[in-house]
Design a protein around this motif. Structure first.
Motif, mmCIF file in Angstrom:
data_model
loop_
_atom_site.group_PDB
_atom_site.id
_atom_site.type_symbol
_atom_site.label_atom_id
_atom_site.label_comp_id
_atom_site.label_asym_id
_atom_site.label_seq_id
_atom_site.Cartn_x
_atom_site.Cartn_y
_atom_site.Cartn_z
ATOM 1 N N UNK B 192 0.804 -1.197 0.253
ATOM 2 C CA UNK B 192 -0.204 -0.038 -0.073
ATOM 3 C C UNK B 192 0.955 1.217 0.019
ATOM 4 N N UNK B 193 0.508 2.160 -0.771
ATOM 5 C CA UNK B 193 1.134 3.386 -0.708
ATOM 6 C C UNK B 193 0.866 4.285 0.401
ATOM 7 N N UNK B 194 -0.312 3.952 1.099
ATOM 8 C CA UNK B 194 -0.682 4.772 2.248
ATOM 9 C C UNK B 194 -1.154 3.773 3.260
ATOM 10 N N UNK B 195 -0.241 4.045 4.459
ATOM 11 C CA UNK B 195 -0.542 3.133 5.603
ATOM 12 C C UNK B 195 -1.946 3.084 6.198
ATOM 13 N N UNK B 196 -2.862 4.068 5.761
ATOM 14 C CA UNK B 196 -4.287 4.263 6.440
ATOM 15 C C UNK B 196 -4.861 2.908 5.657
ATOM 16 N N UNK B 197 -4.351 2.426 4.928
ATOM 17 C CA UNK B 197 -5.064 1.270 4.084
ATOM 18 C C UNK B 197 -5.130 -0.175 5.079
ATOM 19 N N UNK B 198 -4.000 -0.139 5.780
ATOM 20 C CA UNK B 198 -4.243 -1.254 6.658
ATOM 21 C C UNK B 198 -4.278 -0.875 8.095
ATOM 22 N N UNK B 199 -4.182 0.380 8.462
ATOM 23 C CA UNK B 199 -4.109 0.882 9.924
ATOM 24 C C UNK B 199 -5.662 1.469 10.034
#
Lengths: 467, 503
Positions: B192-199
């Protein structure tokens, strides 16, 4: 009124000067001269009294005698009481006649008649100086003197049926407010309000909607009176801009709607001087060359060749000669009712501008050479350098002069600008600002999207950091 | 404990490379398997020792994590066992496989929480394993979790604020959310380019729901740390985060008030005058915040007028207030800074002047001024030099440009700035995408459609997110332009916010 005048004799001849003007402003102008220039004082005052006696304004006549009394001219101070009471009686009779007529017109409900009746009444108020204020009632100030004329003119508005009527009314309003301004200053009050009224009235001319050929006659008056009013309020840049746009026809305009502005307010020569000085004080060399010397204003400058000479000296960087030329006419200009209170301020500005312009071509200048080019006024030779230093300091602190002072060596040093480093720093600052703004807004959007607003009311919101 | 059990733990990850789909399935299976085990299975000693010895924390991260948490819970108050878990956790935090751990968010959170509790009670002042853990899970550190706040609190509590810097230095570009429904879900093991996809809020990595005051507290504590580090721009940013935090209605948080007070003083320290209020501030909030910050505004007024004596007098009178707000030292620093700025102001007017005249300007004794100048020169506050040949020393100010050597370090260069902004743009696009997935946004869009805006819709809603990063290697001028290009595209944020406001 200021009685502290000690100006030297002007270069003009008083009688020739007086011949240029007419109307209520003439005695006021002459009174101004008499109180400011001792050598012309007596001559000016007697001409003023003569001029006042030609008119119907008994209050003005009395005021002039008052001045004579204070200046110590016992013979001039003696009033012609017979004339005064006779004139006063005549004025009163005329006033009640006009008021009666106006009442009649109003009963007949003929608008044009009412307008003309109102006009006649106002003109009478203006020429007689209006009702005498009641000293026991402070409110009477607003309805006495020239205020009465102004209000009477203002009442015409409801009965104007054509743009031409409005134009004529507006011109009268402008003239009255300028008159109010000058006489208020002479009485020691503040003219600001009256100049503002003149400005707002003059701006109205633009939107009256009269025919084009009539407009051509109105616009020069509008520009001139705007210039004078801005000058009176100390907005020299606006004043310059309007005076410079005054069309050359102004000088030869004659009477427009029975108001001969060049003779009653300010002549073409006056416009040249006002405009030239204001321009010199506020415009840079480029503008002076294109708008003043090269523009249509040149026509006015031909009327006052020394003004033109001063400006061309400035544009050719002969600042000292320019300032000397101006100083030569200092007395003439100070004796003008409109320009008088502002001459010293304008001179100071021109001097500051000259110093700034002179300094701009050097990287450093010693204070002593600066002082020899621009000798500080009113100082003895011993502390010339100190006076120059103080002047330079105040200019630096007010931001007019971009320089720094080397007190030890007595030098003025120009700031070194390193374009590359400055651009670099600017770019960095801009980038930082962009980054910070983006982050701040991103945070805000995120918080809203995630529903993390500070809640309303008591709970939660006001908690302190707990450990 | 059977060998089978161990073998089942070691099966994952398999040696050959899997597709993301396959990997996701296998990982989820493993999690199910691990969840089924009882706590005792993880704690039991095998023939040689702990089960943890058999597992490699970097490859068998998931079982290792489960075992570690179980042992941690089992350790109780036993100092030796806690130390052991602690040591193992430090190893784990430094080496775990961040992709695997994404599948066991709540267990990872449990371990972190245990550590957050254990560090203070065991009086451990090296918090770096925890920082490492957070950054290993999410190298961008861009998604806020409750652990961020716990970490900063811990570092401050243990008296080691600088250890929180690795986390604080990362910009928060997203808050965890519930993943939107009806979307083709990506695998959490994807790159994921952005960590908010798994967080996300569901992932278990963070307490949920998040509370706004946690955010505010995080930023305020962060600002404290930066103030201590004299990193004024960063401290300013953090305090402005607080000031601009959205509120419902006129409500303002007490933390915002605190931030405003510090922000005023910070402006004085950093640039000699108060910072300008950011354009997007809420007037209602500022009104209530300002109403309780009068004494500070009085200080600012004196400072900006360079009225040193008045500032001093007011600082003395208000001692109780500063004490109560914990700003005593900031006020004192501002007082020192005021003297410095009065000297610095002189260089706008003078190129050189005797110290006696400096003293006259400052209304202070010359000896004192000489000392002051000396210390200012030593601390590089002043670009000038003193000549002491004569009886009255002379202060020569140098040219106005203070830093003559451009590009001192990397993070200061235009290129670094440009890169930072480029990555910010990516984060902004992501925030925009999330915004467009919200129910409220859809409602507004629908209403707009119904209102008959036509097939083209409202042009203002179509945010222009096109941004071309500057072409590298063409010199600084290009970079400069890139910067301004971003300035232009910053405009979308305005429209984005309006959308939010409309609801």
């Amino acid at each position: 009124m200021a009685y502290d005048g000690n100006l030297p004799a002007p270069t003009f001849d008083l009688d020739t000067y007086a011949n240029n003007y007419q109307g209520a402003l003439l005695p006021i102008r002459l009174a101004h001269i008499s109180t400011h220039c001792p050598s012309l004082s007596r001559h000016a005052l007697s001409s003023a009294i003569d001029a006042a006696k030609q008119g119907k304004d008994v209050q003005l006549y009395a005021r002039l005698h008052d001045i004579a009394d204070r200046l110590g001219f016992a013979d001039l101070a003696k009033m012609d009481t017979a004339w005064a009471s006779k004139q006063e009686e005549a004025n009163r009779r005329e006033l009640s006649r006009l008021e009666g007529e106006l009442r009649g017109y109003k009963n007949n409900m003929i608008r044009e008649s009412i307008r003309m009746g109102q006009d006649d009444l106002a003109a009478h108020q203006l020429s007689t100086g209006g009702p005498v204020p009641d000293p026991n009632d402070p409110h009477s100030q607003h309805t006495s003197g020239y205020n009465a004329a102004y209000q009477a003119y203002g009442k015409m508005r409801d009965y104007c049926t054509t743009p031409t009527h409005i134009a004529s009314m507006t011109l009268r309003l402008i003239y009255t407010s300028l008159l109010q301004a000058v006489s208020s200053r002479q009485a020691g009050g503040s003219p600001t309000m009256y100049y503002n009224t003149a400005v707002s009235n003059a701006h109205r001319i633009r939107t009256i909607g009269v025919k084009e050929e009539e407009m051509d006659r109105l616009v020069p008056i509008m520009n001139a009176s705007l210039g004078i009013a801005y000058l009176g309020n100390g907005s020299y840049r606006d004043a310059a801009s309007y005076l410079l746009s005054t069309h050359q026809d102004y000088a030869t305009l004659g009477a427009v709607h029975n108001t001969d502005f060049p003779r009653m307010v300010a002549s073409g020569n006056d416009i040249a001087v006002y405009g030239g000085l204001c321009a010199l004080a506020t415009m840079d060399r480029e503008q002076l060359l294109t708008r003043v010397l090269g523009g249509p204003f040149r026509f006015f400058l031909e009327l006052e060749p020394h003004m033109r000479k001063a400006i061309s000296l400035y544009t050719t960087a002969k600042y000292e000669a320019c300032l000397n030329t101006l100083r030569h006419y200092h007395a003439d200009w100070s004796l003008d009712v409109f320009l008088g209170p502002h001459v010293d301020l304008l001179f100071a500005r021109i001097r500051e501008k000259s110093i700034t312009a002179y300094f701009s071509s050097f990287s450093q200048v010693s204070l002593s050479s600066l002082a020899s080019t621009f000798p500080p006024a009113h100082t003895t030779s011993s502390d010339v350098q100190h006076a120059m230093e103080l002047e330079a300091l105040s200019m630096i602190q007010s931001g007019t002069l971009a320089a720094r002072l080397d007190v030890v060596n007595g030098l003025l040093v120009a700031p070194r600008t390193e374009a590359r480093a400055a651009t670099h720093a600017d770019a960095k600052a801009a980038a930082d600002e962009v980054e910070r703004t983006l982050l701040l807004r991103l945070q805000r959007v995120n918080a809203v999207v995630a529903g993390l607003e500070v809640p309303r009311g008591k709970g939660g919101g006001a908690q302190q950091a707990g450990w | 404990m059977s060998q089978d059990f161990i073998a089942s733990l070691l099966e994952f990850p398999p040696e050959k490379k899997l597709s993301n789909k396959e990997y996701d399935k296998r990982a989820n299976d493993l999690i199910k398997h691990l969840n089924k085990q009882s706590d005792s299975a993880w704690v039991k000693h095998l023939n040689k020792g702990s089960i943890l010895d058999l597992l490699n924390p970097s490859t068998n991260s998931l079982p290792y994590l489960y075992a570690l948490v179980a042992q941690a819970n089992n350790a109780g108050k036993d100092r030796a066992r806690r130390d052991e878990v602690l040591n193992r956790s430090a190893v784990f935090f430094a080496t775990f496989d961040p992709i695997q751990v994404r599948y066991a968010g709540s267990v990872f959170y449990d371990l972190l929480t245990w550590a957050f509790d254990a560090y203070p009670s065991l009086e451990i002042t090296d918090c770096s394993p925890l920082t490492t853990a957070l950054l290993r899970l999410d190298p961008t550190g861009a998604t806020f979790t409750s652990s961020h706040l716990r970490l900063v609190r811990l570092c401050l509590h243990q008296g080691v604020p600088s250890q929180a810097l690795p986390i604080l230095d990362k910009n928060i570009t997203a808050y965890p959310q519930t993943p939107p429904k009806n979307l083709p879900e990506d695998y959490i093991c994807d790159d994921h380019a952005h960590s908010n996809a798994f967080l996300t809020l569901k992932s278990g990595f963070t307490l949920h729901p998040l509370k706004p005051e946690w955010l505010l507290e995080y930023y305020l504590l962060g600002a404290h740390v930066y103030l201590g580090q004299r990193n004024f721009p960063r401290a300013r940013l953090f305090l402005e985060y607080l000031l601009l935090h959205p509120t419902s209605g006129a409500a303002a948080s007490g933390l915002q008030t605190e931030a405003y007070k510090k922000w005023l003083l910070l402006g004085l320290l950093a640039q000699g005058k108060a910072y300008p209020l950011p354009h997007t501030h809420s007037q209602q909030v500022m009104k209530s915040v300002k109403a309780v910050s009068r004494p500070y505004e009085a200080l600012v007024e004196d400072f900006e007028k360079r009225a040193w004596r008045k500032f001093q007098a007011e600082a003395d009178v208000g001692q109780g207030i500063w004490q109560e707000d914990g700003n005593t030292s900031l006020v004192r620093e501002a007082m020192d800074a005021l003297l410095r700025y009065r000297v610095l102001d002189l260089q706008n007017t003078y190129a050189a002047l005797p110290v006696s005249r400096v003293a006259a300007h400052l209304e202070l004794p010359p000896d004192y001024v000489l000392n002051l100048l000396g210390s200012m020169l030593n601390q590089n506050y002043l670009s000038a030099h003193l000549t002491t040949t004569t009886s009255d020393p002379v202060l020569h100010f140098h040219g106005s440009s203070t830093s003559t050597s451009p590009e001192v370090n990397d993070s200061d260069s235009l290129e670094a700035r440009s890169n930072r902004i480029t990555s910010l743009i990516a984060a902004i696009r992501d925030a925009d995408r999330r915004l467009q997935l919200t129910k409220e946004y859809m409602d507004v869009q629908k209403r707009g459609k119904r209102g008959g805006a036509g097939p083209d819709g409202d042009l203002a809603d179509q945010m222009d997110l096109t941004y071309d990063p500057p072409i590298g290697g063409l010199g600084e001028d290009e970079e400069g332009e890139g910067v301004f290009g971003v300035g232009g595209s910053g405009g979308w944020q305005g429209t984005g916010e309006e959308d939010i406001m409309e609801r």
